[in-house]
Design an enzyme around this catalytic site. Structure first.
Site, mmCIF file in Angstrom:
data_model
loop_
_atom_site.group_PDB
_atom_site.id
_atom_site.type_symbol
_atom_site.label_atom_id
_atom_site.label_comp_id
_atom_site.label_asym_id
_atom_site.label_seq_id
_atom_site.Cartn_x
_atom_site.Cartn_y
_atom_site.Cartn_z
ATOM 1 C CD GLU A 1 -3.186 -1.486 2.492
ATOM 2 O OE1 GLU A 1 -2.324 -2.119 3.701
ATOM 3 O OE2 GLU A 1 -3.851 -1.028 1.981
ATOM 4 C CD GLU B 1 -3.079 -6.120 4.007
ATOM 5 O OE1 GLU B 1 -3.461 -7.319 3.054
ATOM 6 O OE2 GLU B 1 -2.700 -5.318 4.073
#
Ligand code: T1G
Ligand code: NAD
Length: 646
Positions: A103, A123
């Protein structure tokens, strides 16, 4: 040290240095946020390169911070500052860019990578969703079709694929920093901000298909569909709304029991193959492994060894048994090829690494020998007496026994320091749990070799002391006894199974017995009675004597249609069991779950008190990886510990 700065002319090279995985802990985020402003204001800087020290770019946010409220600057805030910088930031990726690490790279203006790098948003493995823009930026860079499998389905991108999708602007052959500096020097300004890139809505059919596919792969976890919902929000409501919804979802999930359980298991699974007291001990080299016994376990163990690239010699009593064993091993590889897990050629290669021998002489040169013969002390003792005589003086000898005391099996062995219990679970080529049971004389080198073998096999090793059933089967016995007591009190076995399935188990205790076969327990109980143990006749005896041994006889606790493993409530079984059933009101599902999990945890506490297991997490790893305890619940110790907390 968290972030170092080097200057290559006008290029500022920042290196995140936070071993072992450059996790984006608060200090790293704060330093980077500070540097954005500083470097933007520095007239001598024309571009900023972001690198990771050591073997990877960035392993993600710092998961150890998740049990505390987020600290400023949060990762989304820091990424937004980089994205808003007036000078180009280039992420130079090597090794892995995972989670928040990817990210962060998505928030940079450009991304370059070395060959062989991998990029992922794992995640969902932790019960959460990407919480720093991944659900919004990745689709705008590579499109929804490629991004959703990464965001919600654990898909990995390698350098080539990432480049072809447009995630990478350049692949750097040769020294990464030099190549990235050269790339930076040739830049002429900033690209179109990711937030402004179009992301057309593909329509309801696309979302329905994605949702159905993700639900199938979610294995009862809620994060994957939540991740898809966050992506869709950004498509339907725009980038800013999408970021907000993503963050809200991330924080909500991060606080959930499911995420706490998955984080707990993440750390436990990583610690398992390297117990602290063995980390400094060199394991013996193991290349060729002998397996004695080509039955259910021996063939599965042989396949597991081959899957890890080890050479196998399979020993059986006679040519016919050996033939059966070799056919069974081949069948395992052929089934994997049929399912597309390996190619046909790979199946052949794996089979070629298995040779057979009748008797034990063919094991003389093995580095390690695993015994998986009948669960009979005399048979095992004879095998080990011969192995002690035939094998190399430095060969490690292991038993796969389920219930026999390893000390009895090893009696008379010339070198008990090289003896250890390796308790695989069936099917051994699939189940990840490996209980490692040291003999009192087992040397640290032998133990270190056993743990290293587990790591190479991709197993989750748990050290167990010696008691009946070790850790897993001892808790299973207590679990089944409590379930049978509930049945006798008046709670139907179908209600008990339904409650455990509702809690997340693949099947309840009675369905599990039908699958394994009631005759195994029946024979064990008969043998115990022969040994003088007072074991009252119970439902197992009634059912087996009525010919109801489980799925294999078309019925046990339940009825089964031919070729169908779906359990159906059986009138016959109900009649057979009626004399045993008490008249108490049936328990509710929550009561059933509480009592059964409580019984497991109570046995776990006794196991800890006796030093049979080293930690509650080890007991939970046994349950999750050996008995199908739902990962999203963490394990019986996690459950009761969490309930005990205020
Ligand atoms: N945070 C904290 N510690 C971590 C960590 C992390 N992200 N990753 C690994 N560790 C610890 C690990 O417990 C072990 O500790 C040591 O580092 C070495 O790990 C906002 C919120 C990176 C591929 O899920 O997959 O970003 O036992 O043995 O085999 O959206 O670790 O030595 O004390 O596994 O070389 C997303 C998880 C986080 C990646 C390296 N990232 N890590 O494998 O070493 S959530 C992940 C891994 C996130 C954002 C969200 C692997 C690895 P100890 P290791 P390895
Ligand atoms: P099995 O009956 O399927 O296989 C045993 C094999 O050992 C047979 O093929 C037999 O021919 C062979 N054998 C017997 N004596 C031998 C000898 N002297 N030399 C070479 N081969 C010999 O049994 P299994 O289910 O594979 O169990 C094997 C061991 O693994 C037992 O100790 C059992 O408790 C343990 N175990 C079983 C399971 C399970 O679910 N079946 C799980 C974990 C551990």
């Amino acid at each position: 040290m968290t972030v170092t700065i080097d200057r290559h002319g006008g290029i500022a090279v920042l290196t995140i240095d936070n071993p072992p995985v450059n996790a984006l802990k608060t200090a790293v985020r704060a330093r980077l946020a500070e540097l954005v402003g500083m470097l933007d204001a520095d007239p001598g800087v024309t571009a900023v390169l972001l690198c990771g020290a050591g073997k990877l770019f960035i392993g993600g946010a710092d998961i150890t911070e998740f049990d505390r409220p987020p600290e400023s600057p949060t990762l989304p805030d820091m990424i937004a500052r980089i994205e808003g910088a007036t000078k180009p930031w280039i992420a130079a990726i090597h090794g892995q860019a995972l989670g928040g690490g990817l990210e962060l790279a998505l928030g940079c203006h450009y991304r370059v990578a070395a060959p062989g790098a991998t990029m992922a948003l794992p995640e969902v493995n932790l019960g959460i969703i990407p919480g720093a823009g991944g659900t919004q930026r990745l689709p705008r860079l590579i499109g929804l079709a490629a991004a959703i499998p990464v965001i919600a389905e654990r898909d990995l991108l390698d350098t080539d694929r990432a480049a072809s999708l447009g995630l990478l602007d350049h692949v750097i052959d040769g020294p990464l920093t030099d190549g990235a500096v050269a790339f930076a020097r040739n830049l002429t300004g900033l690209p179109l901000p990711v937030a402004e890139r179009p992301l057309p809505d593909p329509g309801p059919a696309f979302w329905e298909m994605a949702s159905a596919r993700i639900a199938r792969g979610a294995k009862g976890q809620s994060a994957p569909l939540a991740a898809l919902a966050a992506v869709r929000s950004g498509v339907e409501q725009g980038f800013a709304a999408g970021l907000r919804i993503e963050r809200e979802t991330f924080l909500r999930l991060r606080a959930s029991e499911e995420a706490a359980a998955l984080r707990y298991l993440f750390f436990a699974e990583r610690a398992a193959p390297r117990p602290a007291n063995l980390r400094s001990i060199e394991p013996h080299p193991v290349r060729t492994v002998g397996v004695v016994g080509g039955g259910t376990m021996g063939t599965g163990i042989a396949a597991a060894l081959r899957n890890a690239g080890l050479t196998v010699v399979l020993s059986e009593r006679d040519a016919a048994a050996l033939e059966r064993g070799m056919i069974a091993v081949r069948g395992i590889f052929e089934a994997a090829a049929r399912r597309g897990l390996i190619t046909t050629a790979e199946a052949e290669t794996r089979m070629a690494g298995v040779t057979g021998c009748v008797g034990l002489e063919g094991l003389a040169e093995c580095d390690l020998v695993i015994e998986a013969v009948f669960e009979d002390l005399a048979v095992k003792r004879t095998v080990f007496a011969d192995l002690g005589r035939l094998c190399r003086a430095d060969a490690i000898l292991a038993t796969n026994t389920s219930y026999i005391d390893p000390r009895q099996i090893a009696e008379g062995l010339p070198a008990p320091e090289r003896f250890v219990g390796l308790h695989f679970f069936s099917p051994a080529q699939v189940m990840k749990l490996l209980e490692i049971i040291p003999h009192p004389a087992t040397s640290p080198e032998t133990l270190a070799t056993a743990f290293d073998l587990a790591r190479r096999l991709g197993k989750v090793p748990v050290r167990s002391g010696i008691c009946e059933g070790f850790i897993g089967n001892r808790i299973l016995k207590r679990y089944r006894a409590r379930a049978e007591a509930m049945l006798r009190d008046g709670t139907p076995h179908s209600a008990i199974d339904a409650a455990m399935r509702g809690f997340g188990h693949a099947m309840g205790p009675f369905e599990m017995q039908d699958m394994a076969g009631l005759d195994i327990a029946f024979l064990n109980r008969e043998a115990a009675r022969q040994r003088g143990e007072a074991i009252p006749e119970g439902p197992i005896e009634l059912l087996v004597r009525a010919g109801r041994k489980g799925i294999k006889t078309g019925g046990g606790w339940y009825d089964y249609a031919p070729g169908d493993r779906t359990p159906r409530v059986s009138d016959e079984a109900t009649q057979i069991l009626a004399p045993l059933m008490g008249s108490s009101a049936a328990l509710s599902s929550p009561q059933i779950v509480d009592q059964l999990i409580g019984a497991m945890a109570e046995e776990g506490r006794a196991i800890l008190a006796e030093g049979i297991a080293a930690s509650p997490a080890d007991i939970d790893l046994v349950q999750v990886h050996g008995y199908g305890f739902p990962r999203t619940r963490g394990g019986p110790m996690f459950q009761t510990d969490r309930k005990a907390k205020p």
